[in-house]
Design a protein around this motif. Structure first.
Motif, PDB file in Angstrom:
ATOM      1  N   GLU A 254       0.835  -1.208   0.000  1.00 63.89           N
ATOM      2  CA  GLU A 254       0.000   0.000   0.000  1.00 63.89           C
ATOM      3  C   GLU A 254       0.870   1.258   0.000  1.00 63.89           C
ATOM      4  OE1 GLU A 254      -3.488   2.351   0.184  1.00 63.89           O
ATOM      5  OE2 GLU A 254      -3.134   0.263  -0.350  1.00 63.89           O
TER       6      GLU A 254
ATOM      7  N   ARG B 140      -6.423 -13.169  11.216  1.00 65.27           N
ATOM      8  CA  ARG B 140      -7.230 -11.983  11.540  1.00 65.27           C
ATOM      9  C   ARG B 140      -6.812 -10.775  10.701  1.00 65.27           C
ATOM     10  NH1 ARG B 140      -7.145 -13.752  17.180  1.00 65.27           N
ATOM     11  NH2 ARG B 140      -5.200 -12.590  17.474  1.00 65.27           N
ATOM     12  N   THR B 141      -5.509 -10.674  10.427  1.00 65.85           N
ATOM     13  CA  THR B 141      -4.998  -9.505   9.718  1.00 65.85           C
ATOM     14  C   THR B 141      -5.232  -9.598   8.210  1.00 65.85           C
ATOM     15  OG1 THR B 141      -3.286  -9.256  11.413  1.00 65.85           O
ATOM     16  CG2 THR B 141      -2.912  -8.104   9.338  1.00 65.85           C
TER      17      THR B 141
ATOM     18  N   ARG C 261      -7.409  -7.207   6.178  1.00 68.42           N
ATOM     19  CA  ARG C 261      -6.944  -5.814   6.117  1.00 68.42           C
ATOM     20  C   ARG C 261      -6.072  -5.564   4.894  1.00 68.42           C
ATOM     21  NH1 ARG C 261      -4.546  -4.467  11.989  1.00 68.42           N
ATOM     22  NH2 ARG C 261      -4.118  -2.485  10.913  1.00 68.42           N
TER      23      ARG C 261
ATOM     24  N   ARG D 108      -7.850  -3.849   2.132  1.00 69.17           N
ATOM     25  CA  ARG D 108      -8.156  -2.437   2.358  1.00 69.17           C
ATOM     26  C   ARG D 108      -6.892  -1.584   2.482  1.00 69.17           C
ATOM     27  NH1 ARG D 108     -11.358  -5.245   6.077  1.00 69.17           N
ATOM     28  NH2 ARG D 108     -10.094  -4.503   7.832  1.00 69.17           N
TER      29      ARG D 108
ATOM     30  N   THR E  60      -5.113  -1.431   5.143  1.00 70.68           N
ATOM     31  CA  THR E  60      -5.040  -0.896   6.509  1.00 70.68           C
ATOM     32  C   THR E  60      -4.066  -1.677   7.389  1.00 70.68           C
ATOM     33  OG1 THR E  60      -6.954  -2.235   7.167  1.00 70.68           O
ATOM     34  CG2 THR E  60      -7.393  -0.003   6.392  1.00 70.68           C
ATOM     35  N   HIS E  61      -3.423  -2.689   6.835  1.00 70.27           N
ATOM     36  CA  HIS E  61      -2.449  -3.471   7.602  1.00 70.27           C
ATOM     37  C   HIS E  61      -1.196  -2.657   7.915  1.00 70.27           C
ATOM     38  CE1 HIS E  61      -1.213  -3.643   3.456  1.00 70.27           C
ATOM     39  NE2 HIS E  61      -0.020  -4.036   3.818  1.00 70.27           N
TER      40      HIS E  61
ATOM     41  N   HIS F  32      -0.221  -2.096  11.489  1.00 67.88           N
ATOM     42  CA  HIS F  32       0.088  -3.235  12.362  1.00 67.88           C
ATOM     43  C   HIS F  32       1.523  -3.115  12.874  1.00 67.88           C
ATOM     44  CE1 HIS F  32       0.595  -7.352  13.779  1.00 67.88           C
ATOM     45  NE2 HIS F  32      -0.720  -7.489  13.693  1.00 67.88           N
TER      46      HIS F  32
END
Length: 292
Positions: free
Chosen positions: A210, A234-235, A238, A241, A243-244, A247
């Motif tokens: 990203e 779980r990640t 993301r 999107r 949005t990771h 993290h």
């Protein structure tokens, strides 16, 4: 009246579960209906297709248009990189990340052809290693191990094979010891994944890199440091999107040249098996002209 052009059209008829053949036919009809001279190309395998594409480019076509997914774009890029001949894409694959980059129509081949015929060339960077180019992302880690396992499996076919391979590799997930050379600065780091992005996404919209730009002359090197199996699961959503990036185990470096080394790991770029590590990858500014 638009200029009459000579266009080489190279198709993968099996792309997208068979969509490639019908979309190639629609693209061919549309190009010819607009008065263009079209050379319809198809090789018996990837090596022959690349040879044919390179011959067409050397003969002086006005553009090479590929019909297929990112693997077909990867092949087309090898033929046109640094030549000044534009590449057009009619999406017909499952991922189509290059088409996503420039917002090409991904379900309507006629609309895609019409976008190409508007003839708005965009100059983009490529990444290169050992004379082979890629446009999207080279990933070397957990995803590559999954690909290697899936490629060894005879059953089942399609996406389920990769799902089963993912589950199998998750059971034994452990960090890999990487050595990176980032524009001359050495870094040793344990990680579950290292990715080198010319563009931001791969695998059908997984935005692992990203923020990567296609025209800045830089590569985005993403490191996912050690992470547990449940946290990785779980990640994962993301990544679609982007949005990771917040993290705590995410790390990014922006460089012109990187060497990635790790024992027993194979790199995959544009969804294709690229080769075993170590790999040295460089940005090649302005190497690709893409019709968008």
């Amino acid at each position: 009246m638009a200029a009459t052009r000579t266009i080489a059209l190279l198709a993968n008829p099996t792309a997208g579960g068979g969509k490639g053949a019908s979309r190639a036919g629609a693209a061919l009809e549309r190009l010819r209906s607009q008065g263009h001279h079209v050379q319809a190309l198809q090789g018996r395998d990837a090596d022959e297709a690349l040879d044919i594409a390179r011959a067409a480019v050397a003969d002086g076509v006005d553009a090479l248009v590929v019909v297929g997914g990112d693997g077909m774009v990867h092949l087309g890029v090898q033929a046109v990189a640094t030549t000044g001949v534009p590449l057009g894409v009619v999406p017909a694959g499952t991922g189509n990340d290059v088409a996503r980059y420039v917002d090409l129509p991904r379900t309507d081949p006629v609309a895609a052809v019409d976008r190409l015929l508007a003839w708005r060339p965009r100059t983009l960077d490529l990444a290169v290693s050992q004379g082979r180019y890629f446009t999207t992302v080279m990933a070397a880690g957990f995803d590559a191990v999954v690909n290697e396992r899936a490629n060894r499996m005879a059953w089942p076919k399609g996406q389920m094979r990769y799902n089963l391979a993912t589950l199998a590799e998750l059971r034994t997930l452990k960090p890999i010891d990487y050595i990176l050379d980032l524009d001359g600065t050495a870094l040793r780091v344990p990680a579950v994944l290292v990715a080198v992005g010319n563009g931001p996404s791969f695998g059908g919209g997984l935005r692992i890199a990203e923020g990567a730009l296609l025209d800045d002359g830089l590569l985005d090197v993403v490191v996912i440091k050690p992470i547990g199996r449940l946290e990785l699961v779980r990640t994962y959503p993301r990544l679609f999107r982007g949005t990771h990036t917040s993290h705590p185990q995410y790390e990014r470096h922006r460089v012109r040249r990187v060497t990635v080394a790790a024992p027993g790991i194979v790199g995959y770029a544009d969804g294709e098996r690229f080769g075993p590590l170590p790999l040295t990858i460089e940005s090649v500014p302005g190497a690709l002209i893409l019709l968008s």
